[in-house]
Design a protein around this motif. Structure first.
Motif, PDB file in Angstrom:
ATOM      1  N   ILE A 389       0.754  -1.464   0.110  1.00 39.26           N
ATOM      2  CA  ILE A 389      -0.134   0.201  -0.438  1.00 39.26           C
ATOM      3  C   ILE A 389       0.989   1.328   0.384  1.00 39.26           C
ATOM      4  O   ILE A 389       1.815   1.376   1.247  1.00 39.26           O
ATOM      5  CB  ILE A 389      -1.254   0.060   1.352  1.00 39.26           C
ATOM      6  N   ASP A 420      -8.312  -2.814  -6.314  1.00 40.17           N
ATOM      7  CA  ASP A 420      -8.846  -3.379  -6.363  1.00 40.17           C
ATOM      8  C   ASP A 420      -9.595  -2.858  -4.581  1.00 40.17           C
ATOM      9  O   ASP A 420      -9.054  -1.836  -4.157  1.00 40.17           O
ATOM     10  CB  ASP A 420      -7.540  -4.487  -5.266  1.00 40.17           C
ATOM     11  N   GLN A 422     -11.059  -3.130  -1.583  1.00 38.55           N
ATOM     12  CA  GLN A 422     -10.334  -3.744  -0.111  1.00 38.55           C
ATOM     13  C   GLN A 422      -8.379  -2.401   0.324  1.00 38.55           C
ATOM     14  O   GLN A 422      -8.408  -2.214   0.895  1.00 38.55           O
ATOM     15  CB  GLN A 422      -9.876  -5.216  -0.121  1.00 38.55           C
ATOM     16  N   LYS A 423      -7.786  -2.437  -1.511  1.00 35.93           N
ATOM     17  CA  LYS A 423      -6.294  -2.221  -1.335  1.00 35.93           C
ATOM     18  C   LYS A 423      -6.815  -0.450  -1.327  1.00 35.93           C
ATOM     19  O   LYS A 423      -6.082   0.544   0.018  1.00 35.93           O
ATOM     20  CB  LYS A 423      -6.058  -2.616  -2.384  1.00 35.93           C
ATOM     21  N   ASN A 424      -8.303  -0.702  -1.428  1.00 35.84           N
ATOM     22  CA  ASN A 424      -8.702   0.982  -1.799  1.00 35.84           C
ATOM     23  C   ASN A 424      -8.997   1.660  -0.168  1.00 35.84           C
ATOM     24  O   ASN A 424      -8.218   2.783   0.096  1.00 35.84           O
ATOM     25  CB  ASN A 424      -9.622   1.559  -2.253  1.00 35.84           C
ATOM     26  N   LYS A 426      -7.471   0.044   2.648  1.00 34.21           N
ATOM     27  CA  LYS A 426      -6.301   0.038   3.506  1.00 34.21           C
ATOM     28  C   LYS A 426      -5.479   1.717   2.893  1.00 34.21           C
ATOM     29  O   LYS A 426      -4.540   2.691   3.673  1.00 34.21           O
ATOM     30  CB  LYS A 426      -6.028  -0.931   3.543  1.00 34.21           C
TER      31      LYS A 426
END
Length: 524
Positions: A389, A420, A422-424, A426
């Motif tokens: 990240i 993604d 979930q990455k967003n 995070k």
């Protein structure tokens, strides 16, 4: 989790995030995208004008000459024999300023607003360019990136009149309370309206921060970045879907009780005493960062951002805002509004001579490498990678971003875009260093039990005509009702609502019903 069929009109809160990020630019760096094909170098460069919000951020760089604008001109401008010139528009006056520029035929080639009614009005008077053919010719990557659902929010009369940005962060408001104050007064985190009321009284009477002029609940004038969140929803009574969608909030069962509750809090000195005069939210920010505020509602991560959390920590090292959910309704739910999938509305004025170049610019911007660079800059200079990240490491001078992740420059997306979800999330949390867990918790709270604005697929003539007036009245009415004397509240509420309905509210409501019924009929 989210009911997208609900709510026709709610105030649009502005995401005013002042996270600042930066990067080096000028020459092409490794990882930067391949630019579009170059135009004939012998021709004089074309000037493409692009609107940009001037948010008045302290220490902001020249909005036409900084790391990000130089990158844009180097990687899009030069290969297309163009100069991209940014036209600053004050954020707090954006619609009024835009109306003036449009009337004078001087609006930027790429203009934008968050107000759909404004775009509808421009489309109605033939003031903006229809984009279907230009998108088909020059916007393949842009169309693929946004997708059919997002683009549908820019359809007016079946024609593509605006290009909505993709919104990747759907959380809207968030509630936060000083946990260190709760500990000092010996009270738990409030989970209901009554519990919050008792907590605010304890904050007022015991002043756990030991400050001059303690403020239990920090507010700014209606429309600024301190608000009432889902307090209204906790009072609302039952309505049919049609009633809920088409009726202004002033007529919603329980709305009067919600405003009366706020009036009670104000008169008991539980709310910022001069909030109605704070039309920039600067006073509210100062009160929060000086440790005077115990509870607030603002954007879902507002007090966790470095622009608030760092000065607060410097002034009050032990201060600790934590996210909470406290406005439970009669069904035991914490109903709250979330954003639709669309963000800002981008359009090209009829006066523009550069419509094709404008779409090429937005198409170029939809490249994932371009978006990443504009949001995070160069690794090792503007960000570092932590567990996959990116995290910001440079936020000053020419590298400053006056809006979170260059929101005002990355027009095709509202929010972080790492490809993604979930990455967003995070990555969003990473913008609050040291407070990542609180940020993730707040995002989860504020994307649970949500509904979104109802989208009318037909422009509302009455909303185009009366929308701005009614929006201004909304703010004035709310502030007047909160600060009036309790004995005057009922009569004032009824008087103001009658004036609102006479000023166009009834006409808008009647047309809402007509359009809603037609939409339901077309589904059969």
């Amino acid at each position: 989790m989210k009911n997208k069929k609900l709510l026709a009109v709610l105030p649009v809160m502005t995401l005013l995030i002042s996270t600042v990020v930066g990067c080096e630019s000028g020459s092409k760096k490794e990882g930067q995208p391949t630019s579009t094909a170059a135009a004939t170098p012998s021709a004089s460069p074309v000037t493409l004008t692009v609107e940009v919000f001037d948010r008045g951020v302290q220490g902001q760089p020249d909005l036409n000459n900084n790391t990000w604008t130089r990158y844009i001109n180097e990687n899009f401008g030069k290969p297309n024999n163009a100069v991209v010139k940014f036209v600053p528009v004050p954020r707090s006056q954006e619609i009024d300023k835009l109306n003036v520029l449009m009337a004078a035929g001087e609006a930027p080639d790429i203009s934008f607003t968050y107000d759909s009614a404004t775009v509808s009005r421009y489309a109605k008077v033939n003031g903006i360019i229809q984009l279907d053919d230009i998108l088909a010719k020059h916007g393949k990557e842009l169309t693929n990136y946004l997708g059919k659902t997002v683009l549908s929010y820019g359809l007016f009369g079946g024609k593509q009149m605006a290009i909505p940005a993709k919104r990747t962060s759907l959380a809207w408001n968030g509630m936060f309370i000083r946990k260190d104050w709760l500990d000092k007064v010996g009270m738990p985190v409030p989970t209901t309206r009554d519990e919050l009321y008792n907590t605010l009284i304890a904050f007022r009477d015991k002043n756990p921060g030991g400050v001059d002029r303690v403020i239990p609940w920090g507010l700014a004038a209606t429309g600024m970045n301190y608000n009432y969140g889902n307090l209204g929803e906790s009072f609302w009574g039952k309505q049919s879907e049609e009633e809920f969608v088409t009726t202004p909030s002033w007529l919603r069962p329980g709305n009067k009780d919600a405003l009366k509750f706020l009036n009670k809090l104000y008169n008991e000195k539980l709310i910022s005493p001069d909030f109605a005069l704070d039309k920039t939210a600067k006073q509210a920010d100062a009160d929060v960062t000086n440790g005077k505020v115990g509870f607030l509602i603002a954007n879902w991560d507002y007090p966790l951002r470095q622009s608030i959390s760092e000065p607060l920590k410097a002034n009050v090292p032990n201060a600790n805002f934590v996210p909470i959910d406290t406005f439970k309704n009669s069904e035991g739910k914490y109903k709250k509004i979330a954003y639709n999938e669309n963000g800002v509305n981008i359009f090209i004025p009829k006066s523009s001579k550069n419509a094709e170049l404008a779409i090429k610019y937005l198409n170029w911007m939809s490249d994932p490498k371009v978006l990443f660079f504009l949001q995070y800059g160069q690794e090792g200079v503007n960000h570092k990678m932590v567990n996959g990240i990116p995290q910001v490491i440079n936020q000053t001078g020419d590298n400053m971003q006056t809006s979170n992740l260059n929101l005002d420059l990355t027009l095709v997306v509202n929010g972080v875009e790492l490809g993604d979800p979930q990455k967003n999330i995070k990555a969003l949390a990473a913008s609050a260093p040291g407070l990542e867990d609180a940020a993730e918790k707040s995002y989860k709270i504020n994307t649970t039990d949500t509904y979104t604005n109802f989208f009318y697929d037909t422009p509302s003539e009455s909303n185009i005509k009366f929308g701005k007036t009614l929006g201004d009245m909304d703010k004035q009415m709310t502030d007047k009702l909160i600060v009036c004397k309790p004995a005057e509240f009922d009569s004032l509420y009824d008087k103001l609502v009658a004036e609102y309905m006479a000023a166009g509210g009834q006409t808008v409501m009647d047309e809402n019903v007509k359009i809603y019924k037609a939409m339901q009929s077309n589904k059969k």
